[in-house]
Design an enzyme around this catalytic site. Sequence first.
Site, PDB file in Angstrom:
ATOM      1  N   THR A  45      35.900  42.643  41.394  1.00 53.62           N
ATOM      2  CA  THR A  45      35.479  43.146  40.397  1.00 53.62           C
ATOM      3  C   THR A  45      34.826  41.666  39.724  1.00 53.62           C
ATOM      4  OG1 THR A  45      37.167  45.097  39.889  1.00 53.62           O
ATOM      5  CG2 THR A  45      35.604  44.399  38.224  1.00 53.62           C
ATOM      6  N   LYS A  53      30.395  49.355  37.705  1.00 51.04           N
ATOM      7  CA  LYS A  53      32.153  49.657  37.694  1.00 51.04           C
ATOM      8  C   LYS A  53      32.069  49.267  36.174  1.00 51.04           C
ATOM      9  CE  LYS A  53      36.627  48.177  39.063  1.00 51.04           C
ATOM     10  NZ  LYS A  53      37.439  49.174  38.980  1.00 51.04           N
ATOM     11  N   LYS A  55      39.843  41.057  31.161  1.00 49.86           N
ATOM     12  CA  LYS A  55      39.143  40.866  32.545  1.00 49.86           C
ATOM     13  C   LYS A  55      37.397  41.966  32.794  1.00 49.86           C
ATOM     14  CE  LYS A  55      37.943  40.269  36.918  1.00 49.86           C
ATOM     15  NZ  LYS A  55      38.351  40.187  38.723  1.00 49.86           N
TER      16      LYS A  55
HETATM   17  P1  NAD Z   1      45.606  39.712  43.929  1.00 57.62           P
HETATM   18  O1  NAD Z   1      45.353  38.525  42.893  1.00 57.62           O
HETATM   19  O2  NAD Z   1      46.644  40.229  43.884  1.00 57.62           O
HETATM   20  O3  NAD Z   1      44.769  39.607  44.640  1.00 57.62           O
HETATM   21  C1  NAD Z   1      43.825  38.237  45.252  1.00 57.62           C
HETATM   22  C2  NAD Z   1      44.319  37.418  46.350  1.00 57.62           C
HETATM   23  O4  NAD Z   1      43.123  36.280  46.805  1.00 57.62           O
HETATM   24  C3  NAD Z   1      45.576  36.865  46.190  1.00 57.62           C
HETATM   25  O5  NAD Z   1      45.957  37.077  46.843  1.00 57.62           O
HETATM   26  C4  NAD Z   1      44.655  34.961  46.238  1.00 57.62           C
HETATM   27  O6  NAD Z   1      45.342  34.176  47.107  1.00 57.62           O
HETATM   28  C5  NAD Z   1      43.627  35.720  46.807  1.00 57.62           C
HETATM   29  N1  NAD Z   1      42.245  33.999  46.843  1.00 57.62           N
HETATM   30  C6  NAD Z   1      42.215  33.073  45.603  1.00 57.62           C
HETATM   31  N2  NAD Z   1      41.163  32.559  45.947  1.00 57.62           N
HETATM   32  C7  NAD Z   1      41.062  32.901  47.238  1.00 57.62           C
HETATM   33  C8  NAD Z   1      40.037  31.239  48.527  1.00 57.62           C
HETATM   34  N3  NAD Z   1      39.904  30.752  47.697  1.00 57.62           N
HETATM   35  N4  NAD Z   1      40.382  31.979  49.370  1.00 57.62           N
HETATM   36  C9  NAD Z   1      41.002  32.914  50.712  1.00 57.62           C
HETATM   37  N5  NAD Z   1      41.439  34.236  49.385  1.00 57.62           N
HETATM   38  C10 NAD Z   1      42.164  33.430  48.141  1.00 57.62           C
HETATM   39  O7  NAD Z   1      44.377  40.803  42.649  1.00 57.62           O
HETATM   40  P2  NAD Z   1      43.944  41.941  43.434  1.00 57.62           P
HETATM   41  O8  NAD Z   1      44.821  43.224  42.227  1.00 57.62           O
HETATM   42  O9  NAD Z   1      44.562  42.263  44.246  1.00 57.62           O
HETATM   43  O10 NAD Z   1      42.556  42.079  42.612  1.00 57.62           O
HETATM   44  C11 NAD Z   1      41.905  41.906  43.610  1.00 57.62           C
HETATM   45  C12 NAD Z   1      40.749  42.141  42.566  1.00 57.62           C
HETATM   46  O11 NAD Z   1      40.318  43.721  42.945  1.00 57.62           O
HETATM   47  C13 NAD Z   1      40.265  41.636  41.464  1.00 57.62           C
HETATM   48  O12 NAD Z   1      38.635  41.128  41.362  1.00 57.62           O
HETATM   49  C14 NAD Z   1      40.797  42.823  40.569  1.00 57.62           C
HETATM   50  O13 NAD Z   1      39.738  42.835  39.350  1.00 57.62           O
HETATM   51  C15 NAD Z   1      39.945  44.078  41.561  1.00 57.62           C
HETATM   52  N6  NAD Z   1      40.579  45.124  41.128  1.00 57.62           N
HETATM   53  C16 NAD Z   1      42.266  45.618  40.570  1.00 57.62           C
HETATM   54  C17 NAD Z   1      42.512  46.640  41.211  1.00 57.62           C
HETATM   55  C18 NAD Z   1      44.596  46.615  40.440  1.00 57.62           C
HETATM   56  O14 NAD Z   1      44.651  47.624  39.828  1.00 57.62           O
HETATM   57  N7  NAD Z   1      44.829  45.535  41.068  1.00 57.62           N
HETATM   58  C19 NAD Z   1      41.899  47.416  40.728  1.00 57.62           C
HETATM   59  C20 NAD Z   1      40.775  47.450  40.806  1.00 57.62           C
HETATM   60  C21 NAD Z   1      39.805  46.264  41.269  1.00 57.62           C
END
Ligand code: NAD
Length: 292
Positions: free
Chosen positions: A87, A162, A237
């Site tokens: 997102t 979204k 966010k």
């Molecule tokens: P998260 O923080 O668990 O995962 C993100 C991952 O990206 C982390 O493991 C981090 O180490 C990795 N990362 C960061 N920089 C990086 C790089 N340069 N290279 C490689 N990896 C890198 O977050 P999440 O909960 O998995 O959410 C991910 C996305 O999905 C976000 O944009 C969030 O807004 C969206 N989202 C989350 C949810 C939820 O319920 N968690 C629901 C819908 C959408």
Amino acid sequence: MRIGFVGLGNMGAPMAANLAAAGHDVVGFDVAGTTAEGVTVASNATEAVSGADAVITMLPNGAILRSVADELIPAMAPGAVFIDCSTVDVESARAVADHAVTAGLLAVDAPVSGGIGGAAAGTLTFMAGGSDDGFAKAAPLFDIMGQKAVHCGASGAGQAAKICNNMILGVTMIGTCEAFALADKLGLDRQKMFDVVSTSSGYSWTMNAYCPAPGVGPSSPADNDYTPGFAAELMLKDLGLSQQAAEAADADTPMGQLAHMLYQTFVENEGGLGQDFSAMLPRFEKRGRSSD
Ligand code: NAD
């Protein structure tokens, strides 16, 4: 398909595992060194995507997406599809898609709804923006990771859908919580309030499916001491992204703006960090008309 998956966090890891379980050859990378079941871990991001038919990113925000995309796009094979499921802000989604298309790739922005449970169960909803060809190439992967994919329009349309959805969600949750707090003060039983509103014109997903009052309605984070679920800081966010988009597009969104302000105060000053976004109800419960 050979799939490169970058960002194996709470959402990305189960999504990548589902692709691998469906028989795809998935190579993943995460800076934190996380892994996912059935996924081969690469030593860097470019290694994960070289030779891939499709690359999926699932990253925290638009700035990180832009820098990861700058690294990945030159390493991708022509004709491959770049699918970003994070997102992020609409401008970052469009900038990354332009970069990918200029490099001879297909590009789709495809944020998801459904949370960690939906990611694990393969029941996410995808909202996609990009060309018909890009969507067609990504669709079989959406079918594995989710239960529904809507092609919303050109690049950025998925992110637009979204953030509009989540602006409604944030505003509605606050409305539902403040109504429960008012009902309490009027001596109205919460179960009776639910029985009436859930079948009246005040019904909503936040009331009917995700009721913020413990012990009322279907099971929800309120029944688990407001353990997320969908964390208040993630709602903050998304409300920030909708306000950023509203500024850029000159859209008047006073309710979204107020919801953003309330969640910001809740997360930063009122102990909301780490709580489900429905914990707005105990916040309102404690307050009176003159609380600041
Ligand atoms: P998260 O923080 O668990 O995962 C993100 C991952 O990206 C982390 O493991 C981090 O180490 C990795 N990362 C960061 N920089 C990086 C790089 N340069 N290279 C490689 N990896 C890198 O977050 P999440 O909960 O998995 O959410 C991910 C996305 O999905 C976000 O944009 C969030 O807004 C969206 N989202 C989350 C949810 C939820 O319920 N968690 C629901 C819908 C959408």
